[in-house]
Design a protein around this motif. Sequence first.
Motif, PDB file in Angstrom:
ATOM      1  N   ALA A 176     -73.620  15.881   4.269  1.00 40.08           N
ATOM      2  CA  ALA A 176     -73.542  17.003   5.197  1.00 40.08           C
ATOM      3  C   ALA A 176     -74.859  17.075   5.965  1.00 40.08           C
ATOM      4  N   LEU A 177     -74.799  17.040   7.281  1.00 41.45           N
ATOM      5  CA  LEU A 177     -76.025  17.094   8.077  1.00 41.45           C
ATOM      6  C   LEU A 177     -76.330  18.509   8.531  1.00 41.45           C
ATOM      7  N   THR A 178     -75.433  19.078   9.327  1.00 39.35           N
ATOM      8  CA  THR A 178     -75.725  20.390   9.895  1.00 39.35           C
ATOM      9  C   THR A 178     -75.554  21.526   8.891  1.00 39.35           C
ATOM     10  N   ALA A 179     -74.658  21.397   7.932  1.00 38.21           N
ATOM     11  CA  ALA A 179     -74.474  22.460   6.934  1.00 38.21           C
ATOM     12  C   ALA A 179     -75.714  22.600   6.055  1.00 38.21           C
ATOM     13  N   GLU A 180     -76.357  21.473   5.734  1.00 37.18           N
ATOM     14  CA  GLU A 180     -77.539  21.510   4.880  1.00 37.18           C
ATOM     15  C   GLU A 180     -78.837  21.640   5.661  1.00 37.18           C
TER      16      GLU A 180
ATOM     17  N   THR B 209     -79.588  20.405  15.830  1.00 40.27           N
ATOM     18  CA  THR B 209     -78.723  20.176  16.985  1.00 40.27           C
ATOM     19  C   THR B 209     -78.915  18.795  17.590  1.00 40.27           C
ATOM     20  N   SER B 210     -79.941  18.078  17.142  1.00 39.19           N
ATOM     21  CA  SER B 210     -80.227  16.771  17.695  1.00 39.19           C
ATOM     22  C   SER B 210     -80.710  15.851  16.573  1.00 39.19           C
ATOM     23  N   ILE B 211     -80.237  14.608  16.597  1.00 35.70           N
ATOM     24  CA  ILE B 211     -80.645  13.636  15.582  1.00 35.70           C
ATOM     25  C   ILE B 211     -80.942  12.292  16.236  1.00 35.70           C
TER      26      ILE B 211
ATOM     27  N   LEU C 198     -76.136  16.723  19.300  1.00 32.34           N
ATOM     28  CA  LEU C 198     -74.884  17.234  18.726  1.00 32.34           C
ATOM     29  C   LEU C 198     -74.323  18.407  19.522  1.00 32.34           C
ATOM     30  N   SER C 199     -75.184  19.196  20.124  1.00 32.08           N
ATOM     31  CA  SER C 199     -74.737  20.366  20.880  1.00 32.08           C
ATOM     32  C   SER C 199     -74.046  19.979  22.189  1.00 32.08           C
ATOM     33  N   ARG C 200     -74.240  18.748  22.651  1.00 39.09           N
ATOM     34  CA  ARG C 200     -73.646  18.292  23.910  1.00 39.09           C
ATOM     35  C   ARG C 200     -72.450  17.368  23.721  1.00 39.09           C
ATOM     36  N   VAL C 201     -72.152  16.988  22.476  1.00 43.12           N
ATOM     37  CA  VAL C 201     -71.008  16.096  22.233  1.00 43.12           C
ATOM     38  C   VAL C 201     -69.735  16.859  22.624  1.00 43.12           C
ATOM     39  N   PRO C 202     -68.889  16.272  23.470  1.00 39.08           N
ATOM     40  CA  PRO C 202     -67.660  16.959  23.897  1.00 39.08           C
ATOM     41  C   PRO C 202     -66.799  17.375  22.702  1.00 39.08           C
ATOM     42  N   ALA C 203     -66.129  18.499  22.834  1.00 37.38           N
ATOM     43  CA  ALA C 203     -65.303  19.054  21.755  1.00 37.38           C
ATOM     44  C   ALA C 203     -64.205  18.091  21.313  1.00 37.38           C
ATOM     45  N   GLN C 204     -63.706  17.243  22.220  1.00 41.56           N
ATOM     46  CA  GLN C 204     -62.619  16.327  21.859  1.00 41.56           C
ATOM     47  C   GLN C 204     -63.104  15.123  21.047  1.00 41.56           C
ATOM     48  N   VAL C 205     -64.418  14.964  20.872  1.00 48.15           N
ATOM     49  CA  VAL C 205     -64.950  13.874  20.048  1.00 48.15           C
ATOM     50  C   VAL C 205     -64.939  14.325  18.592  1.00 48.15           C
ATOM     51  N   SER C 206     -64.193  13.595  17.767  1.00 46.93           N
ATOM     52  CA  SER C 206     -64.135  13.947  16.348  1.00 46.93           C
ATOM     53  C   SER C 206     -65.036  13.062  15.491  1.00 46.93           C
ATOM     54  N   LYS C 207     -65.378  11.865  16.017  1.00 46.48           N
ATOM     55  CA  LYS C 207     -66.327  11.018  15.291  1.00 46.48           C
ATOM     56  C   LYS C 207     -67.041  10.088  16.262  1.00 46.48           C
TER      57      LYS C 207
ATOM     58  N   ARG D 102     -66.997  15.184  12.595  1.00 46.26           N
ATOM     59  CA  ARG D 102     -66.911  16.645  12.504  1.00 46.26           C
ATOM     60  C   ARG D 102     -66.122  17.028  11.260  1.00 46.26           C
ATOM     61  N   HIS D 103     -66.632  18.025  10.575  1.00 45.60           N
ATOM     62  CA  HIS D 103     -65.923  18.627   9.446  1.00 45.60           C
ATOM     63  C   HIS D 103     -65.986  20.127   9.701  1.00 45.60           C
ATOM     64  N   ARG D 104     -64.870  20.654  10.128  1.00 46.19           N
ATOM     65  CA  ARG D 104     -64.802  22.039  10.612  1.00 46.19           C
ATOM     66  C   ARG D 104     -65.809  22.201  11.751  1.00 46.19           C
ATOM     67  N   GLU D 105     -66.805  23.057  11.598  1.00 43.75           N
ATOM     68  CA  GLU D 105     -67.803  23.281  12.656  1.00 43.75           C
ATOM     69  C   GLU D 105     -69.069  22.464  12.435  1.00 43.75           C
ATOM     70  N   ASP D 106     -69.101  21.680  11.370  1.00 44.11           N
ATOM     71  CA  ASP D 106     -70.315  20.946  11.014  1.00 44.11           C
ATOM     72  C   ASP D 106     -70.163  19.450  11.267  1.00 44.11           C
ATOM     73  N   TRP D 107     -71.312  18.763  11.273  1.00 46.67           N
ATOM     74  CA  TRP D 107     -71.364  17.319  11.388  1.00 46.67           C
ATOM     75  C   TRP D 107     -71.769  16.720  10.053  1.00 46.67           C
ATOM     76  N   LYS D 108     -71.086  15.619   9.687  1.00 43.96           N
ATOM     77  CA  LYS D 108     -71.409  14.864   8.483  1.00 43.96           C
ATOM     78  C   LYS D 108     -71.635  13.408   8.871  1.00 43.96           C
ATOM     79  N   PHE D 109     -72.277  12.685   7.959  1.00 40.83           N
ATOM     80  CA  PHE D 109     -72.470  11.248   8.134  1.00 40.83           C
ATOM     81  C   PHE D 109     -71.763  10.526   7.000  1.00 40.83           C
ATOM     82  N   ARG D 110     -71.079   9.424   7.324  1.00 41.39           N
ATOM     83  CA  ARG D 110     -70.416   8.592   6.312  1.00 41.39           C
ATOM     84  C   ARG D 110     -70.988   7.176   6.403  1.00 41.39           C
TER      85      ARG D 110
END
Length: 183
Positions: free
Chosen positions: A11-15, A20-22, A87-96, A154-162
Amino acid sequence: MGTLVAGANAALTAENPGLTSIMVGMGWDVIPSRGPQSELVPLTLLCGPDGRVLSDDHLVFFNQIASPEASVQFLGEEDDEQIDVDLSRVPAQVSKIVFAVYADPEMRGPGNFAAVRSAHIRVARPNGSELVRFDLPAANRDTITAMMFGELYRHREDWKFRALGQGYTTGLRGLAADFGFDL
């Protein structure tokens, strides 16, 4: 967060509230050769909910170093390749967002990962402090011609890394077929 193994998530943004930027850094060593040597080319794919690239404009690579809205850009050189993601500028339709590398068959070598060692992908804050890292396992890569290192999703409103480390024997063509972009 530490070092991941293949298939692990972080979990990136949740933790990290307020993140907002990586910076995503990818690196590798290629065993020197007097003869032909593979030329590795990084590629970033912005995918929709169907797992396919939104459009050919949503491929970020050496000929197109930024996504249309500039949320993903190839910029610095802290690693072999550095991709900055706002991350704040990634379009909403991008899921990964998938981070891959392929061996360019048009360059000076066999076009595979046989001589590649110490490959890694890491996610860091803009100041360079590392959040998570994945060192790709050493394996017989004589037939591997492209590899997905990892993905942000995206996982709900957060970003994760796999961490992925998934190799392709079909190279860039295999990535194009799986992610729906034109060569």
